[in-house]
Design an enzyme around this catalytic site. Structure first.
Site, PDB file in Angstrom:
ATOM      1  N   HIS A 264       2.733  65.567  63.851  1.00 26.94           N
ATOM      2  CA  HIS A 264       1.528  66.014  63.109  1.00 26.94           C
ATOM      3  C   HIS A 264       0.284  65.719  63.948  1.00 26.94           C
ATOM      4  O   HIS A 264       0.167  66.227  65.048  1.00 26.94           O
ATOM      5  CB  HIS A 264       1.531  65.302  61.749  1.00 26.94           C
ATOM      6  N   HIS A 305       4.551  75.502  64.892  1.00 25.60           N
ATOM      7  CA  HIS A 305       3.830  75.160  63.664  1.00 25.60           C
ATOM      8  C   HIS A 305       4.673  75.631  62.484  1.00 25.60           C
ATOM      9  O   HIS A 305       5.298  76.681  62.546  1.00 25.60           O
ATOM     10  CB  HIS A 305       2.460  75.865  63.638  1.00 25.60           C
ATOM     11  N   ASP A 362      -3.434  71.437  68.631  1.00 25.37           N
ATOM     12  CA  ASP A 362      -3.391  70.216  69.468  1.00 25.37           C
ATOM     13  C   ASP A 362      -3.219  70.510  70.942  1.00 25.37           C
ATOM     14  O   ASP A 362      -3.303  69.603  71.766  1.00 25.37           O
ATOM     15  CB  ASP A 362      -2.238  69.330  68.987  1.00 25.37           C
TER      16      ASP A 362
HETATM   17  C1  SDX Z   1      -0.363  69.819  63.308  1.00 24.23           C
HETATM   18  O1  SDX Z   1       0.921  71.522  58.893  1.00 24.23           O
HETATM   19  C2  SDX Z   1      -0.193  71.635  59.506  1.00 24.23           C
HETATM   20  O2  SDX Z   1      -1.065  72.420  59.179  1.00 24.23           O
HETATM   21  C3  SDX Z   1      -0.411  70.648  60.628  1.00 24.23           C
HETATM   22  C4  SDX Z   1      -1.681  70.848  61.452  1.00 24.23           C
HETATM   23  C5  SDX Z   1      -2.918  70.510  60.652  1.00 24.23           C
HETATM   24  O3  SDX Z   1      -4.001  70.978  61.025  1.00 24.23           O
HETATM   25  O4  SDX Z   1      -2.812  69.688  59.695  1.00 24.23           O
HETATM   26  O5  SDX Z   1      -1.781  72.191  61.903  1.00 24.23           O
HETATM   27  C6  SDX Z   1      -1.697  69.923  62.669  1.00 24.23           C
HETATM   28  O6  SDX Z   1       0.378  68.938  62.961  1.00 24.23           O
HETATM   29  C7  SDX Z   1       0.043  70.867  64.310  1.00 24.23           C
HETATM   30  C8  SDX Z   1       1.489  70.644  64.830  1.00 24.23           C
HETATM   31  C9  SDX Z   1       1.432  69.559  65.911  1.00 24.23           C
HETATM   32  N1  SDX Z   1       2.787  69.142  66.280  1.00 24.23           N
HETATM   33  C10 SDX Z   1       3.267  69.436  67.518  1.00 24.23           C
HETATM   34  O7  SDX Z   1       2.690  70.134  68.356  1.00 24.23           O
HETATM   35  C11 SDX Z   1       4.622  68.786  67.798  1.00 24.23           C
HETATM   36  C12 SDX Z   1       5.564  69.823  68.410  1.00 24.23           C
HETATM   37  N2  SDX Z   1       5.906  70.810  67.371  1.00 24.23           N
HETATM   38  C13 SDX Z   1       7.105  70.638  66.625  1.00 24.23           C
HETATM   39  O8  SDX Z   1       7.443  69.295  66.393  1.00 24.23           O
HETATM   40  C14 SDX Z   1       7.251  71.597  65.451  1.00 24.23           C
HETATM   41  O9  SDX Z   1       6.917  72.838  65.911  1.00 24.23           O
HETATM   42  C15 SDX Z   1       6.481  71.331  64.175  1.00 24.23           C
HETATM   43  C16 SDX Z   1       6.739  69.966  63.642  1.00 24.23           C
HETATM   44  C17 SDX Z   1       5.029  71.532  64.383  1.00 24.23           C
HETATM   45  C18 SDX Z   1       6.977  72.356  63.144  1.00 24.23           C
HETATM   46  O10 SDX Z   1       8.289  72.033  62.847  1.00 24.23           O
HETATM   47  P1  SDX Z   1       9.149  72.922  61.826  1.00 24.23           P
HETATM   48  O11 SDX Z   1       8.306  73.942  61.135  1.00 24.23           O
HETATM   49  O12 SDX Z   1       9.941  71.989  61.000  1.00 24.23           O
HETATM   50  O13 SDX Z   1      10.025  73.759  62.783  1.00 24.23           O
HETATM   51  P2  SDX Z   1      11.483  73.362  63.213  1.00 24.23           P
HETATM   52  O14 SDX Z   1      11.478  71.936  63.670  1.00 24.23           O
HETATM   53  O15 SDX Z   1      12.408  73.764  62.127  1.00 24.23           O
HETATM   54  O16 SDX Z   1      11.695  74.263  64.503  1.00 24.23           O
HETATM   55  C19 SDX Z   1      12.239  75.563  64.393  1.00 24.23           C
HETATM   56  C20 SDX Z   1      12.944  75.792  65.724  1.00 24.23           C
HETATM   57  C21 SDX Z   1      13.950  74.692  66.076  1.00 24.23           C
HETATM   58  O17 SDX Z   1      14.918  75.256  66.946  1.00 24.23           O
HETATM   59  P3  SDX Z   1      16.334  75.770  66.299  1.00 24.23           P
HETATM   60  O18 SDX Z   1      16.899  74.590  65.531  1.00 24.23           O
HETATM   61  O19 SDX Z   1      15.975  76.944  65.397  1.00 24.23           O
HETATM   62  O20 SDX Z   1      17.168  76.170  67.485  1.00 24.23           O
HETATM   63  O21 SDX Z   1      11.981  75.776  66.785  1.00 24.23           O
HETATM   64  C22 SDX Z   1      12.241  74.669  67.649  1.00 24.23           C
HETATM   65  C23 SDX Z   1      13.142  73.719  66.900  1.00 24.23           C
HETATM   66  O22 SDX Z   1      13.959  72.966  67.786  1.00 24.23           O
HETATM   67  N3  SDX Z   1      10.954  74.074  67.959  1.00 24.23           N
HETATM   68  C24 SDX Z   1      10.602  73.656  69.182  1.00 24.23           C
HETATM   69  C25 SDX Z   1       9.277  73.209  69.038  1.00 24.23           C
HETATM   70  N4  SDX Z   1       8.879  73.349  67.760  1.00 24.23           N
HETATM   71  C26 SDX Z   1       9.932  73.871  67.101  1.00 24.23           C
HETATM   72  N5  SDX Z   1      11.275  73.610  70.353  1.00 24.23           N
HETATM   73  C27 SDX Z   1      10.588  73.117  71.414  1.00 24.23           C
HETATM   74  N6  SDX Z   1       9.299  72.682  71.358  1.00 24.23           N
HETATM   75  C28 SDX Z   1       8.625  72.709  70.184  1.00 24.23           C
HETATM   76  N7  SDX Z   1       7.363  72.273  70.119  1.00 24.23           N
END
Ligand code: SDX
Length: 426
Positions: A264, A305, A362
């Site tokens: 997050h 996201h 971010d």
């Molecule tokens: C913020 O919610 C908000 O609005 C938050 C925010 C705000 O203003 O409050 O916007 C701020 O928190 C932005 C997000 C910052 N976090 C990151 O940048 C961390 C990296 N991102 C991931 O951890 C992830 O994308 C999340 C946590 C942001 C979202 O996770 P989800 O929606 O639960 O997605 P998921 O984990 O189910 O991923 C779906 C697929 C998976 O692959 P498969 O299982 O389908 O094969 O996408 C992949 C994940 O492995 N994936 C990634 C990835 N993000 C998702 N693979 C590599 N790198 C990534 N960053």
């Protein structure tokens, strides 16, 4: 709200559930009566659950739209200042010139903190993470301010909201000054909100601190871009904490704690650490492979996201601001080169395209904050400072509702069936 209905056929029963329609976005199926039929919904991570009704922020993840009180983030970031955005988030409408002046004056006159709060920092090690200090000190505010803890009085709710918006920059700067062993700097009422924060962060008694308008504007825009974001994890945390009647300062401390996670708000710090670990453009393919490797927990920080399946509109503004600041400050940061090349490669890679993974807010913020001279460990503190107005606006909105009740989710129990306990023969 339309009077359409969804019909659920289950175990030979037909259950009718109202479909509610908002101003924009997905319709929702109202499942509040489902319990009476012997069923709960099941949605770990809340992938498809609307937890509340709100008028504050609207996000369209497919189109990359973000509105605060109906105003597009792109317009607010370029044409408003952070206090104007704070006013509309708290009160629902954009401030008139007179309302803005009065609001700005009130905020300015609440920026000091009780002198007793300074003593809290004596207990923190110098190498404490600033978020650990921020979390502790924010929660402690309720031990100093008792005249706005009646959460059922809208006037007291607004007063605590103003106090928090005003004091978070002061506390954030105190966390930084403590970590580097420099004296705390008091607020200066003659400065703007963002100038005041920069002065409290970077000025020292030994010499005058000259505030760069470029950096002050960039800081203000970063505050705007992080101000609110619908029902994200930390905002939902604040709402749930507030639903029990906890005081505003305790609720915001809970939001700070939730934001700290690298998935997050901690992602900006993690993103810059990742860019520094990649180091050079030629190592990008190695990290892209790690991000795609199911057996490797590494993820591309600043990418992906839960809601945006298109560009995060904040990332686009942040990227333009990044170039603007680095050009105006005549800084060439190799990390920006790495970031730009990483973005280019990822956006062309089938893995990221298929999963609709785009740079989020971010991804670029860390590079600007680093250019401004803010250490990586302070990035999430800046995010928390900015998001405090969003958190407290949702808290205030929730408590304004007549139907407000304590949040109490249920579960799918998969533990042991009832069994008798056999005490140890003593
Ligand atoms: C913020 O919610 C908000 O609005 C938050 C925010 C705000 O203003 O409050 O916007 C701020 O928190 C932005 C997000 C910052 N976090 C990151 O940048 C961390 C990296 N991102 C991931 O951890 C992830 O994308 C999340 C946590 C942001 C979202 O996770 P989800 O929606 O639960 O997605 P998921 O984990 O189910 O991923 C779906 C697929 C998976 O692959 P498969 O299982 O389908 O094969 O996408 C992949 C994940 O492995 N994936 C990634 C990835 N993000 C998702 N693979 C590599 N790198 C990534 N960053």
């Amino acid at each position: 709200m339309a009077d359409r209905k969804a019909t659920l056929q289950v175990d030979g029963n037909s259950i009718e559930l109202p479909i509610l329609t908002g101003t924009a976005g997905y319709d929702v199926i109202d499942v509040r009566t489902l319990g009476k039929h012997g069923y709960f919904t099941f949605d770990p991570g809340f992938l498809a659950t609307g937890a509340c009704e709100s008028k504050i922020t609207y996000i369209d993840g497919d189109k990359g739209i973000l509105l605060h009180r109906g105003y597009p983030i792109e317009q607010l970031a370029l044409e408003a200042d952070y206090l104007e955005v704070c006013y509309m988030l708290i009160h629902g409408e954009a401030a008139t010139a007179e309302e803005y002046q009065a609001f700005r004056s009130t905020i300015t006159n609440h920026t000091m903190v009780h002198q007793g709060l300074y003593n809290f920092f004596n207990g923190f090690r110098r190498d404490s993470h600033p978020m650990a200090m921020l979390c502790a000190v924010t929660g402690a505010l309720s031990s100093f301010y008792h005249d706005d803890l009646n959460i059922n009085d809208p006037k007291q709710r607004v007063r605590s909201a103003y106090r928090l918006v005003a004091k978070m920059p002061t506390i954030a700067a105190m966390c930084y000054k403590h970590s580097i062993g420099q004296p705390f700097v008091y607020p200066q009422n003659k400065l703007s909100y963002s100038e005041n924060f920069l002065n409290m962060m970077f000025s020292v008694p030994a010499e005058d601190y000259v505030i760069s308008p470029t950096i002050a504007n960039a800081m203000d825009r970063i505050f705007i871009l992080h101000a609110d974001h619908e029902q994200n994890a930390s905002t939902s945390t604040v709402r749930l904490a507030g639903s029990s009647g906890a005081n505003p300062y305790a609720c915001i401390a809970a939001g700070v704690a939730s934001l700290w996670g690298p998935a997050h708000g901690g992602a900006n710090e993690a993103c810059l650490n990742m860019l520094e670990e990649i180091g050079t453009v030629d190592r990008i393919p190695e990290f892209i492979a790690k991000a795609k490797d199911k057996d490797d927990p590494f993820r591309l920080m600043g990418f992906g996201h839960r809601v945006y399946k298109n560009f995060d509109p904040r990332a686009t503004v942040m990227r333009d601001t990044c170039h603007e600041v680095l050009n105006e400050l005549n800084i060439s940061d190799p990390l920006l080169d790495v970031a730009m090349e990483l973005e280019r490669i990822a956006l062309e890679d089938e893995y990221f395209i298929e999963r609709q993974l785009y740079p989020n807010v971010d991804f670029y913020s860390g590079i600007i904050l680093k250019a401004i001279g803010i250490p990586t460990s302070m990035f999430t503190v800046i995010f928390a400072l900015s998001r405090t107005v969003g958190w407290i606006s949702h808290w205030h909105e929730m408590l304004s509702e007549d139907s407000q009740r304590i949040g109490r989710p249920r579960q799918l129990y998969t533990g042991e069936a009832q069994r008798d306990f056999a005490p140890i023969k003593k």
